[in-house]
Design an enzyme around this catalytic site. Structure first.
Site, mmCIF file in Angstrom:
data_model
loop_
_atom_site.group_PDB
_atom_site.id
_atom_site.type_symbol
_atom_site.label_atom_id
_atom_site.label_comp_id
_atom_site.label_asym_id
_atom_site.label_seq_id
_atom_site.Cartn_x
_atom_site.Cartn_y
_atom_site.Cartn_z
ATOM 1 N N ARG A 1 51.204 38.395 38.302
ATOM 2 C CA ARG A 1 50.282 39.297 37.394
ATOM 3 C C ARG A 1 49.875 40.515 37.038
ATOM 4 N NH1 ARG A 1 46.043 38.031 41.797
ATOM 5 N NH2 ARG A 1 44.260 38.864 41.306
ATOM 6 N N ARG B 1 41.163 41.728 27.620
ATOM 7 C CA ARG B 1 42.381 41.942 29.072
ATOM 8 C C ARG B 1 44.255 41.604 27.732
ATOM 9 N NH1 ARG B 1 40.577 39.427 33.781
ATOM 10 N NH2 ARG B 1 42.567 39.447 35.357
ATOM 11 N N ARG C 1 43.048 33.565 47.998
ATOM 12 C CA ARG C 1 43.279 33.202 46.830
ATOM 13 C C ARG C 1 44.399 32.664 46.247
ATOM 14 N NH1 ARG C 1 39.805 37.184 42.309
ATOM 15 N NH2 ARG C 1 42.128 36.916 41.516
ATOM 16 N N ARG D 1 44.213 40.413 50.571
ATOM 17 C CA ARG D 1 43.132 39.950 50.181
ATOM 18 C C ARG D 1 42.319 38.835 51.083
ATOM 19 N NH1 ARG D 1 40.428 40.355 44.072
ATOM 20 N NH2 ARG D 1 42.595 39.031 44.351
ATOM 21 N N LYS E 1 37.433 46.349 40.348
ATOM 22 C CA LYS E 1 37.078 46.452 39.894
ATOM 23 C C LYS E 1 35.081 45.428 40.085
ATOM 24 C CE LYS E 1 39.915 43.590 36.773
ATOM 25 N NZ LYS E 1 41.288 43.760 38.224
HETATM 26 P P1 AP5 Z 1 38.609 43.507 43.866
HETATM 27 O O1 AP5 Z 1 37.638 44.793 43.758
HETATM 28 O O2 AP5 Z 1 38.785 42.112 44.565
HETATM 29 O O3 AP5 Z 1 39.939 44.124 42.487
HETATM 30 P P2 AP5 Z 1 39.738 42.980 41.179
HETATM 31 O O4 AP5 Z 1 40.063 44.936 40.674
HETATM 32 O O5 AP5 Z 1 38.458 43.146 41.496
HETATM 33 O O6 AP5 Z 1 40.934 42.069 41.550
HETATM 34 P P3 AP5 Z 1 40.756 41.112 41.095
HETATM 35 O O7 AP5 Z 1 42.559 40.591 41.422
HETATM 36 O O8 AP5 Z 1 39.433 40.270 41.056
HETATM 37 O O9 AP5 Z 1 41.124 41.291 39.518
HETATM 38 P P4 AP5 Z 1 42.085 40.871 38.675
HETATM 39 O O10 AP5 Z 1 41.769 40.974 37.249
HETATM 40 O O11 AP5 Z 1 43.899 39.808 38.491
HETATM 41 O O12 AP5 Z 1 41.096 38.671 38.597
HETATM 42 P P5 AP5 Z 1 40.158 38.287 38.371
HETATM 43 O O13 AP5 Z 1 39.296 37.187 39.015
HETATM 44 O O14 AP5 Z 1 39.377 38.719 37.100
HETATM 45 O O15 AP5 Z 1 39.832 44.538 45.451
HETATM 46 C C1 AP5 Z 1 40.651 43.661 45.660
HETATM 47 C C2 AP5 Z 1 41.099 43.811 47.035
HETATM 48 O O16 AP5 Z 1 41.155 44.966 47.758
HETATM 49 C C3 AP5 Z 1 39.911 43.439 48.034
HETATM 50 O O17 AP5 Z 1 40.160 42.937 49.123
HETATM 51 C C4 AP5 Z 1 38.702 44.554 48.837
HETATM 52 O O18 AP5 Z 1 38.470 44.645 49.778
HETATM 53 C C5 AP5 Z 1 40.124 46.227 48.680
HETATM 54 N N1 AP5 Z 1 39.515 47.270 47.422
HETATM 55 C C6 AP5 Z 1 39.085 47.113 46.663
HETATM 56 N N2 AP5 Z 1 38.282 48.810 46.529
HETATM 57 C C7 AP5 Z 1 39.038 49.308 47.035
HETATM 58 C C8 AP5 Z 1 39.377 50.391 47.760
HETATM 59 N N3 AP5 Z 1 38.698 51.994 47.004
HETATM 60 N N4 AP5 Z 1 40.495 50.936 49.043
HETATM 61 C C9 AP5 Z 1 41.033 49.815 49.303
HETATM 62 N N5 AP5 Z 1 40.903 48.684 49.361
HETATM 63 C C10 AP5 Z 1 39.614 47.899 48.187
HETATM 64 O O19 AP5 Z 1 41.031 36.774 36.937
HETATM 65 C C11 AP5 Z 1 41.748 36.278 37.655
HETATM 66 C C12 AP5 Z 1 42.581 35.131 37.256
HETATM 67 O O20 AP5 Z 1 41.613 35.134 36.250
HETATM 68 C C13 AP5 Z 1 44.053 35.786 35.569
HETATM 69 O O21 AP5 Z 1 44.548 36.547 36.633
HETATM 70 C C14 AP5 Z 1 43.323 35.406 34.137
HETATM 71 O O22 AP5 Z 1 44.048 34.164 34.737
HETATM 72 C C15 AP5 Z 1 42.082 34.804 34.130
HETATM 73 N N6 AP5 Z 1 41.225 35.856 33.656
HETATM 74 C C16 AP5 Z 1 40.517 36.878 33.685
HETATM 75 N N7 AP5 Z 1 39.586 37.264 33.252
HETATM 76 C C17 AP5 Z 1 40.325 36.601 31.543
HETATM 77 C C18 AP5 Z 1 40.448 37.102 30.429
HETATM 78 N N8 AP5 Z 1 39.878 38.200 29.771
HETATM 79 N N9 AP5 Z 1 41.743 36.999 29.623
HETATM 80 C C19 AP5 Z 1 42.314 36.449 30.260
HETATM 81 N N10 AP5 Z 1 42.609 35.085 31.570
HETATM 82 C C20 AP5 Z 1 41.568 35.808 32.309
#
Ligand code: AP5
Length: 213
Positions: free
Chosen positions: A168, A87, A157, A124, A13
């Protein structure tokens, strides 16, 4: 208008959101980034949120709502990209009530098999200064642990540790997946294969989003 990018942790994402910012001039609102900023700043919200984030759990909706409203209100640009919100069903319902000026036009689910999600998250590494994302095998920084873009320190992270990744993914399956049916019923859902190379995923994504801009 609002475009929602949804998918499991590691689905790509953030990667695709950054491309849409640079190539389609979207304003990205990432609730994960916004919460990490609060944690870094040591705010009251950040302290409370960190207790959940560090365990891989969702932050309670009431802690998040103020942040989300402020981000949306600050969006002068009319192309808003939501990365990581909603979410759960309650957040999807909330978004419906918030979006009179900025309606949700489309929700795109990046679908990626679990073994690939684990591979991506376990490898990552992220720059603590500018947030640039790397992968130890497929996209390492040129100098170990140093960001190519800003020379900040590149680390893992805390919620990418194995045990937290398991939590997660479980939370995604139980709490976030139901929003797919929610948006399917609203006729807003599109699904793409997020397991392909980044450029191919971006092509599929813009093939959908370009119809709305
Ligand atoms: P990346 O693009 O970073 O993936 P992502 O989907 O953004 O993954 P996240 O881990 O950031 O998502 P998340 O939803 O768990 O975390 P968030 O920060 O939102 O890619 C991942 C890896 O793969 C990278 O190394 C990249 O280079 C690689 N990659 C990408 N695309 C690729 C491809 N096509 N091919 C190969 N490699 C690839 O949330 C964190 C925490 O915040 C949550 O756990 C929760 O505690 C809290 N939080 C956030 N939003 C909410 C909400 N709405 N409600 C409640 N809690 C929330």
């Amino acid at each position: 208008m609002i475009v929602v990018l949804t998918g499991a942790p590691g689905a790509g994402k953030g990667t695709q959101a950054d491309l849409l910012v640079s190539k389609r001039m979207f304003k990205k609102i990432s609730t994960g980034d916004a919460l990490r900023n609060q944690v870094r700043a040591g705010s009251e919200i950040g302290k409370k949120a960190n207790g959940y984030m560090s365990k891989g759990l969702l932050v309670p909706d009431d802690l998040l709502l103020g942040i989300l409203k402020a981000e949306i209100a600050g969006a002068a640009n009319d192309r808003i990209l939501l990365d990581g919100y909603p979410r759960n069903i309650a957040q999807a319902e909330t978004l419906k009530t918030l979006n009179s000026d900025f309606p949700v036009r489309v929700v795109v689910h990046l679908d990626v098999p679990e073994d690939e999600l684990v591979r991506r998250l376990s490898g990552r590494r992220v720059c603590g200064e500018c947030g640039t994302s790397y992968h130890v095998d497929t996209n390492p920084p040129k100098v170990a642990n140093v960001c190519d873009r800003c020379t900040g320190k590149v680390t893992q992270r805390l919620d990418d540790e194995e045990e937290k990744v398991k939590v997660r993914l479980k939370v995604f399956n139980s709490e976030t997946k139901p929003i797919l049916d929610f948006y399917r019923n609203e006729k807003l859902l599109r699904e793409i294969n997020g397991a392909e190379a980044t450029e191919s995923v971006f092509k599929s994504l813009t093939g959908i989003i370009d119809n709305f801009i």
